[in-house]
Design a protein around this motif. Structure first.
Motif, mmCIF file in Angstrom:
data_model
loop_
_atom_site.group_PDB
_atom_site.id
_atom_site.type_symbol
_atom_site.label_atom_id
_atom_site.label_comp_id
_atom_site.label_asym_id
_atom_site.label_seq_id
_atom_site.Cartn_x
_atom_site.Cartn_y
_atom_site.Cartn_z
ATOM 1 N N THR A 190 0.844 -1.211 0.000
ATOM 2 C CA THR A 190 0.000 0.000 0.000
ATOM 3 C C THR A 190 0.873 1.252 0.000
ATOM 4 O OG1 THR A 190 -1.597 -1.226 1.293
ATOM 5 C CG2 THR A 190 -1.896 1.151 1.226
ATOM 6 N N GLN A 191 1.913 1.236 0.824
ATOM 7 C CA GLN A 191 2.798 2.411 0.867
ATOM 8 C C GLN A 191 3.460 2.636 -0.494
ATOM 9 O OE1 GLN A 191 5.136 0.973 4.184
ATOM 10 N NE2 GLN A 191 4.317 2.552 5.547
ATOM 11 N N TRP A 231 2.421 1.664 -3.492
ATOM 12 C CA TRP A 231 1.455 2.110 -4.505
ATOM 13 C C TRP A 231 1.099 3.583 -4.277
ATOM 14 C CZ3 TRP A 231 -0.618 -0.865 -8.574
ATOM 15 C CH2 TRP A 231 -1.547 -0.182 -9.364
ATOM 16 N N ASP A 232 0.779 3.923 -3.018
ATOM 17 C CA ASP A 232 0.410 5.316 -2.686
ATOM 18 C C ASP A 232 1.474 6.285 -3.192
ATOM 19 O OD1 ASP A 232 -1.826 4.651 -1.340
ATOM 20 O OD2 ASP A 232 -1.070 5.126 0.669
ATOM 21 N N PHE A 233 2.731 5.942 -2.867
ATOM 22 C CA PHE A 233 3.798 6.892 -3.160
ATOM 23 C C PHE A 233 4.077 6.982 -4.658
ATOM 24 C CE2 PHE A 233 8.267 8.442 -3.068
ATOM 25 C CZ PHE A 233 7.978 9.670 -2.499
ATOM 26 N N TYR A 248 1.986 6.364 -7.012
ATOM 27 C CA TYR A 248 0.825 7.039 -7.610
ATOM 28 C C TYR A 248 0.985 8.557 -7.447
ATOM 29 C CZ TYR A 248 -4.028 8.251 -8.568
ATOM 30 O OH TYR A 248 -5.161 8.803 -9.099
ATOM 31 N N TYR A 249 1.392 8.942 -6.243
ATOM 32 C CA TYR A 249 1.606 10.370 -5.961
ATOM 33 C C TYR A 249 2.674 10.952 -6.906
ATOM 34 C CZ TYR A 249 3.458 14.447 -3.507
ATOM 35 O OH TYR A 249 3.909 15.706 -3.214
ATOM 36 N N PRO A 306 -5.597 -1.406 -5.727
ATOM 37 C CA PRO A 306 -5.632 -0.083 -5.087
ATOM 38 C C PRO A 306 -7.061 0.397 -4.878
ATOM 39 C CG PRO A 306 -5.165 0.133 -7.415
ATOM 40 C CD PRO A 306 -5.263 -1.332 -7.151
ATOM 41 N N GLU A 307 -7.195 1.429 -4.049
ATOM 42 C CA GLU A 307 -8.506 2.076 -3.930
ATOM 43 C C GLU A 307 -8.893 2.622 -5.302
ATOM 44 O OE1 GLU A 307 -8.305 5.224 -1.117
ATOM 45 O OE2 GLU A 307 -7.677 3.879 0.499
ATOM 46 N N SER A 315 -9.879 5.414 -6.230
ATOM 47 C CA SER A 315 -9.343 6.753 -6.527
ATOM 48 C C SER A 315 -7.875 6.702 -6.956
ATOM 49 C CB SER A 315 -9.475 7.645 -5.302
ATOM 50 O OG SER A 315 -8.705 7.093 -4.254
ATOM 51 N N GLN A 316 -7.216 5.562 -6.695
ATOM 52 C CA GLN A 316 -5.794 5.461 -7.060
ATOM 53 C C GLN A 316 -5.569 4.411 -8.136
ATOM 54 O OE1 GLN A 316 -3.425 4.694 -3.635
ATOM 55 N NE2 GLN A 316 -3.355 6.836 -3.073
#
Ligand code: FAD
Length: 478
Positions: free
Chosen positions: A275-276, A278-280, A282-283, A369-370, A372-373
């Motif tokens: 998750t970390q 993917w989040d990063f 994606y950002y 992912p969620e 939104s991502q």
């Protein structure tokens, strides 16, 4: 301390540094057929750094490079920038020897004053440094060997190379893909270009001759570093007008990857949760990366350079040998389009990747992912172990973990350890350490038999006498 023209002195110092570190260490690998156990595809910066990291561990390897000697890497072509984006004091592939850094090499040739005056590393100077690094670290390289097929077998990887005269087959115990962007990616060309004759367009990394753009109206699609480099090169070669067409309403202003870069980031990224990661990632993708300051000025100083924002191309038609490029707001009349639209992961670009994609896990098979991502392309990247190994999708007995992704396409799993000068040393050390462990464990029986069979006597048995007459301190018990 750093007199000019002192490269020979520096080279002597490196020899001493390596001797003091016992490099190369004693041989410990047992080879079945005298072939090095590790094959590295490519001889660019990543491959050279990894070969050096393996040498430090006493592990032989061999590199196969498709280009001819002296032209390895992206730096002479297709790269077009004047200078590197990275700071001049980066330590790059030098690993254990400060004397092997760009800084040491530069100072030894040009002196301290010139070093102080140097703002950024010129691209071709960096290439020359890497060539020197290669000479000093001396890996074994087969040039003009292009990998054209790769088959994962039960205990090895079967590689086919195209050489000048023939095809050659090589069985590798472990194979590292260090072919830069070529490894798993293809140029990212927008769909609307597919119907245009090739003479009207090219990708920014096509490595073509820009003198043919003299007097022409050139459109550059994209807002990347590559867009600035192509625009500037076209202008410097006499383009009449250069229109830069950006989809976004502005350039990104902050380089978030640079902001993230520190030793903790390099050491920890591979161990972040999915998750970390993917989040990063994606950002970072949403934020984008600004084109380098110097490259942007290299374009904007030309009066005939035009920066156009909010210009998403809807269609392109050819009329009277001109390209008519339509966006929502405008209509541009151009002679040639250059797509500075980067690369995209492409599992269908050759037979071996097409085959491999059914054997290895991708991010989309491991992580959802969620909403939104959600980002389809991110899901396509290979899902790697912290040791850069591909991971098996179905057939666990197939040894895909003998194949390692040491290039930009590993960035979802490995973050900053691939694709950038700042992370290459950490990446190479991590991979070399993993390979040393793996090879030893695979060879456990042979290694331990070697220990048992050792005749490296530290004592010969004649260093003392046992049949001396008894003295008072020792009596036999009757
Ligand atoms: C234009 C440009 C500018 C960059 N600027 C910077 C910067 O300023 N700072 C930074 O940190 N990073 C920068 N990078 C990113 C990165 O540092 C470079 O891409 C660097 O060259 C990566 O090294 P590499 O060895 O992984 O790949 P490469 O240098 O691309 O080397 C790969 C090698 O593999 C060979 N090869 C490819 N396919 C095959 C095959 N099938 N068979 C055999 N050999 C093959 C190629 O010929 C090449 O020699 C830049 C990248 C580019 C493209």
């Amino acid at each position: 301390m750093y007199p000019k023209n002192n490269l020979k002195e520096l080279e002597k110092q490196i020899k001493i540094d390596l001797e003091n570190f016992n490099i190369p260490p004693k041989d410990w690998i047992s080879s079945v057929n005298n072939n090095p156990p590790i094959v590295i595809i490519g001889a660019g910066m990543s491959a050279l750094c990894l070969a050096f990291a393996l040498k430090i561990k006493g592990i032989p390897c061999v590199l196969f490079e498709k280009k001819e000697e002296g032209y390895e890497g992206a730096w002479l072509s297709p790269a077009l920038m004047e200078n590197l984006r990275s700071p001049k004091n980066l330590t790059g592939p030098a690993l254990i020897s400060p004397s092997l850094t760009f800084q040491a090499w530069y100072k030894a040739q040009f002196g301290l004053t010139q070093w102080d005056e140097l703002e950024k590393i010129p691209r071709v100077t960096w290439h020359r440094y890497l060539q020197w690094f290669k000479t000093i670290t001396a890996p074994k390289i087969h040039y003009k060997h292009e990998l054209i097929d790769l088959i994962v077998e039960r205990k090895s990887i079967k590689l086919t190379f195209k050489t000048e005269n023939e095809e050659q087959i090589y069985a590798a115990e472990h194979c590292v893909l260090a072919m830069g962007m070529d490894s798993l990616s293809s140029p990212n060309i927008p769909n609307y270009a597919s119907h245009l004759p090739q003479k009207f367009w090219e990708h920014s990394y096509a490595g073509t001759d820009y003198t043919r753009f003299k007097g022409k109206n050139i459109g550059i699609v994209g807002s990347s570093a590559g867009a600035m480099d192509s625009a500037a090169t076209a202008l410097e070669h006499g383009a009449e007008v250069v229109e830069i067409l950006c989809r976004t309403d502005d350039f990104p202003r902050v380089n978030r990857s640079k902001a993230a870069s520190n030793q903790g980031y390099l050491s920890s990224y591979a161990y972040w949760s999915d998750t970390q990661k993917w989040d990063f990632q994606y950002y970072l993708k949403k934020e984008g990366t600004p084109p380098p300051f110097g490259s942007t000025l290299r374009v904007s100083k030309h009066e005939n350079a035009y920066f156009n924002f909010n210009e998403t191309i809807d269609k392109v038609v050819i009329q009277s040998n001109k390209l008519h490029v339509y966006t929502e707001q405008h209509h541009f009349i151009l002679d040639h389009l250059i797509f500075a639209t980067g690369f995209k992961l492409d599992w269908t670009k050759n037979i071996w990747l097409e085959r491999l994609q059914h054997q290895v896990k991708k991010w989309k098979e491991v992580y959802t992912p969620e909403q939104s991502q959600s980002y389809d392309e991110m899901g396509e990247y290979p899902y790697l172990s912290p040791s850069f190994e591909f991971t098996p999708k179905v057939d666990e007995s197939l040894d895909v973990s003998r194949l390692y992704c040491f290039n930009y396409n590993a960035h979802m799993s490995q973050g900053p350890l691939v694709g950038m000068i700042g992370g290459v040393a950490k990446g190479a050390e991590t991979l070399a350490e993993a390979l040393a462990k793996k090879i030893y464990i695979e060879q456990y029986g042979t290694q331990i038999n070697h220990v048992k069979a050792s005749e490296d006597f530290e004592l010969q048995g004649d260093e003392w006498i046992t049949d001396k007459t008894y003295r008072n301190t020792k009596r036999k018990i009757e």
